[in-house]
Design a protein around this motif. Structure first.
Motif, PDB file in Angstrom:
ATOM      1  N   SER A   1       0.813  -1.224   0.000  1.00 27.69           N
ATOM      2  CA  SER A   1       0.000   0.000   0.000  1.00 27.69           C
ATOM      3  C   SER A   1       0.843   1.270   0.000  1.00 27.69           C
ATOM      4  O   SER A   1       0.292   2.370   0.000  1.00 27.69           O
ATOM      5  N   ARG A   2       2.178   1.130   0.001  1.00 28.19           N
ATOM      6  CA  ARG A   2       3.035   2.310   0.144  1.00 28.19           C
ATOM      7  C   ARG A   2       3.808   2.619  -1.143  1.00 28.19           C
ATOM      8  O   ARG A   2       4.299   1.725  -1.840  1.00 28.19           O
ATOM      9  N   TYR A   3       3.915   3.936  -1.411  1.00 26.35           N
ATOM     10  CA  TYR A   3       4.657   4.436  -2.570  1.00 26.35           C
ATOM     11  C   TYR A   3       5.427   5.677  -2.120  1.00 26.35           C
ATOM     12  O   TYR A   3       5.185   6.215  -1.034  1.00 26.35           O
ATOM     13  N   GLN A   4       6.339   6.126  -2.953  1.00 27.21           N
ATOM     14  CA  GLN A   4       7.111   7.326  -2.617  1.00 27.21           C
ATOM     15  C   GLN A   4       7.240   8.218  -3.838  1.00 27.21           C
ATOM     16  O   GLN A   4       7.628   7.750  -4.909  1.00 27.21           O
ATOM     17  N   ALA A   5       6.898   9.490  -3.670  1.00 32.32           N
ATOM     18  CA  ALA A   5       7.020  10.469  -4.753  1.00 32.32           C
ATOM     19  C   ALA A   5       8.186  11.395  -4.439  1.00 32.32           C
ATOM     20  O   ALA A   5       8.327  11.854  -3.307  1.00 32.32           O
ATOM     21  N   GLU A   6       9.007  11.667  -5.450  1.00 36.72           N
ATOM     22  CA  GLU A   6      10.148  12.549  -5.265  1.00 36.72           C
ATOM     23  C   GLU A   6      10.174  13.596  -6.365  1.00 36.72           C
ATOM     24  O   GLU A   6      10.075  13.270  -7.548  1.00 36.72           O
ATOM     25  N   THR A   7      10.299  14.858  -5.980  1.00 35.94           N
ATOM     26  CA  THR A   7      10.321  15.957  -6.936  1.00 35.94           C
ATOM     27  C   THR A   7      11.741  16.216  -7.422  1.00 35.94           C
ATOM     28  O   THR A   7      12.714  15.719  -6.848  1.00 35.94           O
ATOM     29  N   LYS A   8      11.861  17.037  -8.470  1.00 38.52           N
ATOM     30  CA  LYS A   8      13.175  17.346  -9.023  1.00 38.52           C
ATOM     31  C   LYS A   8      14.058  18.092  -8.035  1.00 38.52           C
ATOM     32  O   LYS A   8      15.287  18.000  -8.095  1.00 38.52           O
ATOM     33  N   ASP A   9      13.440  18.836  -7.122  1.00 37.83           N
ATOM     34  CA  ASP A   9      14.242  19.583  -6.145  1.00 37.83           C
ATOM     35  C   ASP A   9      14.463  18.808  -4.847  1.00 37.83           C
ATOM     36  O   ASP A   9      14.900  19.371  -3.844  1.00 37.83           O
ATOM     37  N   GLY A  10      14.149  17.505  -4.868  1.00 37.87           N
ATOM     38  CA  GLY A  10      14.506  16.641  -3.743  1.00 37.87           C
ATOM     39  C   GLY A  10      13.465  16.443  -2.670  1.00 37.87           C
ATOM     40  O   GLY A  10      13.716  15.736  -1.692  1.00 37.87           O
ATOM     41  N   LYS A  11      12.281  17.016  -2.804  1.00 39.13           N
ATOM     42  CA  LYS A  11      11.228  16.783  -1.808  1.00 39.13           C
ATOM     43  C   LYS A  11      10.693  15.353  -1.968  1.00 39.13           C
ATOM     44  O   LYS A  11      10.552  14.858  -3.083  1.00 39.13           O
ATOM     45  N   VAL A  12      10.389  14.725  -0.856  1.00 44.31           N
ATOM     46  CA  VAL A  12       9.899  13.341  -0.855  1.00 44.31           C
ATOM     47  C   VAL A  12       8.550  13.286  -0.146  1.00 44.31           C
ATOM     48  O   VAL A  12       8.440  13.664   1.028  1.00 44.31           O
ATOM     49  N   PHE A  13       7.528  12.817  -0.873  1.00 39.08           N
ATOM     50  CA  PHE A  13       6.173  12.734  -0.318  1.00 39.08           C
ATOM     51  C   PHE A  13       5.721  11.273  -0.289  1.00 39.08           C
ATOM     52  O   PHE A  13       5.568  10.654  -1.350  1.00 39.08           O
ATOM     53  N   PRO A  14       5.514  10.701   0.897  1.00 37.61           N
ATOM     54  CA  PRO A  14       4.938   9.356   0.963  1.00 37.61           C
ATOM     55  C   PRO A  14       3.532   9.351   0.361  1.00 37.61           C
ATOM     56  O   PRO A  14       2.758  10.287   0.560  1.00 37.61           O
ATOM     57  N   VAL A  15       3.226   8.299  -0.387  1.00 35.79           N
ATOM     58  CA  VAL A  15       1.915   8.140  -1.019  1.00 35.79           C
ATOM     59  C   VAL A  15       1.313   6.817  -0.548  1.00 35.79           C
ATOM     60  O   VAL A  15       2.003   5.797  -0.516  1.00 35.79           O
ATOM     61  N   ILE A  16       0.048   6.858  -0.179  1.00 38.74           N
ATOM     62  CA  ILE A  16      -0.660   5.655   0.281  1.00 38.74           C
ATOM     63  C   ILE A  16      -1.766   5.317  -0.702  1.00 38.74           C
ATOM     64  O   ILE A  16      -2.563   6.184  -1.070  1.00 38.74           O
ATOM     65  N   PHE A  17      -1.802   4.067  -1.147  1.00 40.26           N
ATOM     66  CA  PHE A  17      -2.942   3.566  -1.921  1.00 40.26           C
ATOM     67  C   PHE A  17      -3.304   2.214  -1.321  1.00 40.26           C
ATOM     68  O   PHE A  17      -2.629   1.215  -1.537  1.00 40.26           O
TER      69      PHE A  17
END
Length: 288
Positions: A157-173
């Motif tokens: 159920s877990r994913y990870q999103a990362e932006t070009k400037d290095g921010k990391v946002f956990p994603v839940i589905f």
């Protein structure tokens, strides 16, 4: 081909080829470039489709507390139409999409992660393929600001999103078998607005009621956004969590999440996970 070329032309051609090879050698690996480029292209196509589909752009009945309401009028939720019609068949729901997303590795610490690590190879492969398809589709459905989405291994159920400037946002589905089938949660009281949150509701295809909440996640004032609904025999959650280190709120709105879960391809993945559960049944707590 070189038979008709002068010696000087041959030398020039070799110099050009050497320069190109040096340039290519200095570029990042294609594993780094291709997923991000494809994700951006898919999102642009999705935005073009959304702009042409008038029904998907507004969520009438969305409630933003603090005496604000989303433009659409009326006090009842609206029906959100699917953004696309390209629904895969059930057997296609676990195929590995292209490009492949290298999973984010985690050491098993929770009971669920340890249990997944001990699954038979065929079942682990099925879940990994499902996560690959989810990651690619979410890349298309969520805004560019969320970043490139990758699955987290050992946690279906877990994913990870990362932006070009290095921010990391956990994603839940999460598609978890329900203990009571209570359906979508209602919007909370106006107290949510005092804490800087907001709520929106919509009716998805098939008459499914969905509720999206944006709530303050910690003392820094950053917000998390997640949508809840009931499908078949499962409770479904799609959410984006703040980057705690960067103190950055989840870069997605209630309305964007409601539009994402209304997509027919997303609902097909939900249907597959409902019919072939990959998470433990939700345990209801009496009086909770």
């Amino acid at each position: 081909m070189t038979a008709n070329m002068s010696e000087e032309d041959c030398r020039s051609a070799l110099l050009v080829r050497d320069a190109m090879e040096r340039t290519v050698a200095e570029l990042p690996s294609s594993l780094d470039l291709v997923p991000a480029a494809v994700a951006q292209g898919r999102r642009r196509k999705a935005r073009a489709r959304l702009a042409l589909a008038a029904g998907i752009a507004c969520v009438a009945g969305a409630v933003v507390f603090g005496s604000l309401t989303l433009p659409a009028g009326g006090g009842t939720p609206t029906t959100v139409r699917p953004a696309t019609s390209g629904t895969p068949s059930p057997h296609e729901s676990v195929k590995e999409p292209e490009p492949y997303r290298t999973p984010v590795h985690v050491e098993p610490t929770s009971d669920d992660e340890r249990a997944m690590a001990q699954l038979p190879p065929a079942e682990r492969k099925r879940r990994a393929q499902f996560q690959q398809q989810v990651a690619v589709l979410l890349d298309e459905l969520l805004p560019d600001t969320v970043g490139l989405i990758r699955p987290v291994d050992l946690a279906v159920s877990r994913y990870q999103a990362e932006t070009k400037d290095g921010k990391v946002f956990p994603v839940i589905f999460s598609v978890r078998p329900s203990g009571d089938g209570s359906g979508a949660r209602p919007c909370p009281s106006a107290a949510l607005a005092v804490k800087g949150g907001s709520c929106a509701q919509a009716t998805l295809p098939g008459g499914i009621k969905a509720t999206s909440l944006s709530t303050v996640a910690d003392s820094t004032g950053t917000t998390a956004t997640e949508v809840h609904f009931f499908y078949g025999h499962s409770d479904v959650v799609l959410g984006v969590v703040p980057d705690a280190k960067a103190r950055a709120s989840a870069p997605v709105t209630n309305e964007e999440l409601l539009a994402a879960v209304a997509d027919s391809r997303f609902l097909e993945l939900v249907r597959y996970a409902d019919e072939h559960p990959m998470e433990k049944k939700q345990i209801s707590v009496a009086g909770g």
